[in-house]
Design a protein around this motif. Structure first.
Motif, PDB file in Angstrom:
ATOM      1  N   ALA A 153      -6.659  -1.875   4.755  1.00 49.16           N
ATOM      2  CA  ALA A 153      -5.749  -2.220   3.652  1.00 49.16           C
ATOM      3  C   ALA A 153      -4.652  -1.165   3.500  1.00 49.16           C
ATOM      4  O   ALA A 153      -3.479  -1.500   3.269  1.00 49.16           O
ATOM      5  N   ARG A 154      -5.004   0.111   3.638  1.00 49.68           N
ATOM      6  CA  ARG A 154      -4.012   1.179   3.492  1.00 49.68           C
ATOM      7  C   ARG A 154      -2.982   1.162   4.622  1.00 49.68           C
ATOM      8  O   ARG A 154      -1.791   1.367   4.383  1.00 49.68           O
ATOM      9  N   ILE A 155      -3.455   0.965   5.849  1.00 48.78           N
ATOM     10  CA  ILE A 155      -2.515   0.896   6.973  1.00 48.78           C
ATOM     11  C   ILE A 155      -1.585  -0.295   6.791  1.00 48.78           C
ATOM     12  O   ILE A 155      -0.368  -0.185   6.981  1.00 48.78           O
ATOM     13  N   THR A 156      -2.136  -1.436   6.403  1.00 44.88           N
ATOM     14  CA  THR A 156      -1.319  -2.633   6.193  1.00 44.88           C
ATOM     15  C   THR A 156      -0.304  -2.414   5.072  1.00 44.88           C
ATOM     16  O   THR A 156       0.869  -2.781   5.204  1.00 44.88           O
ATOM     17  N   ALA A 157      -0.731  -1.791   3.974  1.00 48.72           N
ATOM     18  CA  ALA A 157       0.187  -1.518   2.864  1.00 48.72           C
ATOM     19  C   ALA A 157       1.311  -0.581   3.306  1.00 48.72           C
ATOM     20  O   ALA A 157       2.483  -0.783   2.940  1.00 48.72           O
ATOM     21  N   LEU A 158       0.973   0.441   4.092  1.00 52.52           N
ATOM     22  CA  LEU A 158       1.986   1.359   4.593  1.00 52.52           C
ATOM     23  C   LEU A 158       2.959   0.623   5.508  1.00 52.52           C
ATOM     24  O   LEU A 158       4.173   0.809   5.418  1.00 52.52           O
ATOM     25  N   MET A 159       2.436  -0.220   6.379  1.00 48.51           N
ATOM     26  CA  MET A 159       3.297  -0.994   7.269  1.00 48.51           C
ATOM     27  C   MET A 159       4.240  -1.893   6.459  1.00 48.51           C
ATOM     28  O   MET A 159       5.435  -1.970   6.765  1.00 48.51           O
ATOM     29  N   ASN A 160       3.717  -2.545   5.442  1.00 47.44           N
ATOM     30  CA  ASN A 160       4.543  -3.422   4.608  1.00 47.44           C
ATOM     31  C   ASN A 160       5.628  -2.630   3.886  1.00 47.44           C
ATOM     32  O   ASN A 160       6.778  -3.067   3.801  1.00 47.44           O
ATOM     33  N   ALA A 161       5.263  -1.462   3.363  1.00 44.84           N
ATOM     34  CA  ALA A 161       6.240  -0.630   2.655  1.00 44.84           C
ATOM     35  C   ALA A 161       7.339  -0.142   3.603  1.00 44.84           C
ATOM     36  O   ALA A 161       8.520  -0.156   3.247  1.00 44.84           O
ATOM     37  N   LEU A 162       6.955   0.280   4.795  1.00 45.37           N
ATOM     38  CA  LEU A 162       7.941   0.740   5.771  1.00 45.37           C
ATOM     39  C   LEU A 162       8.821  -0.392   6.249  1.00 45.37           C
ATOM     40  O   LEU A 162      10.021  -0.214   6.456  1.00 45.37           O
ATOM     41  N   ASP A 163       8.227  -1.558   6.422  1.00 42.27           N
ATOM     42  CA  ASP A 163       8.965  -2.721   6.919  1.00 42.27           C
ATOM     43  C   ASP A 163      10.026  -3.156   5.900  1.00 42.27           C
ATOM     44  O   ASP A 163      11.116  -3.587   6.270  1.00 42.27           O
ATOM     45  N   LYS A 164       9.741  -3.031   4.629  1.00 44.61           N
ATOM     46  CA  LYS A 164      10.690  -3.391   3.574  1.00 44.61           C
ATOM     47  C   LYS A 164      11.854  -2.418   3.516  1.00 44.61           C
ATOM     48  O   LYS A 164      12.940  -2.750   3.069  1.00 44.61           O
ATOM     49  N   GLY A 165      11.598  -1.192   3.978  1.00 44.00           N
ATOM     50  CA  GLY A 165      12.615  -0.156   3.897  1.00 44.00           C
ATOM     51  C   GLY A 165      13.652  -0.209   5.013  1.00 44.00           C
ATOM     52  O   GLY A 165      14.572   0.589   5.039  1.00 44.00           O
TER      53      GLY A 165
END
Length: 107
Positions: free
Chosen positions: A91-103
């Protein structure tokens, strides 16, 4: 890093015949997770970081499968600590990926 320590502890009880098989594979997968996160974080672009996070998440899925195999073969009993740790990390890796992808694609 906690997951790596846990996998090393769990895999100590595997039979000697698995030392170069499932033990080695599970440990390599476990070590690959934080290694890829660290390598990705040191890269110069968000796109590269995302690629390494994806590899780390793939290694986590591999590791989960390997531990399931070990459980089915009776080498270990189901580990709620392992399950909890992998679920949180995924979940943490996925959340980080989502946050980076939005940026965007550059850091």
């Amino acid at each position: 890093m906690s997951l790596v320590e846990l996998v090393y502890r769990l895999s100590r009880s595997f039979p000697d015949s698995e030392r170069f098989g499932l033990v080695s594979q599970a440990r390599r997968s476990a070590v690959s997770i934080p290694s890829n996160i660290a390598e990705g974080a040191a890269r110069r672009s968000t796109a590269e970081y995302l690629r390494f996070l994806s590899i780390a998440r793939g290694s986590l899925s591999e590791l989960d499968t390997q531990i399931q195999i070990a459980t089915r073969l009776g080498y270990i009993e189901g580990s709620s600590e392992f399950e909890q740790c992998t679920n949180v990390l995924f979940a943490r890796i996925t959340a980080l990926m989502n946050a980076l992808d939005k940026g965007g694609n550059s850091r």
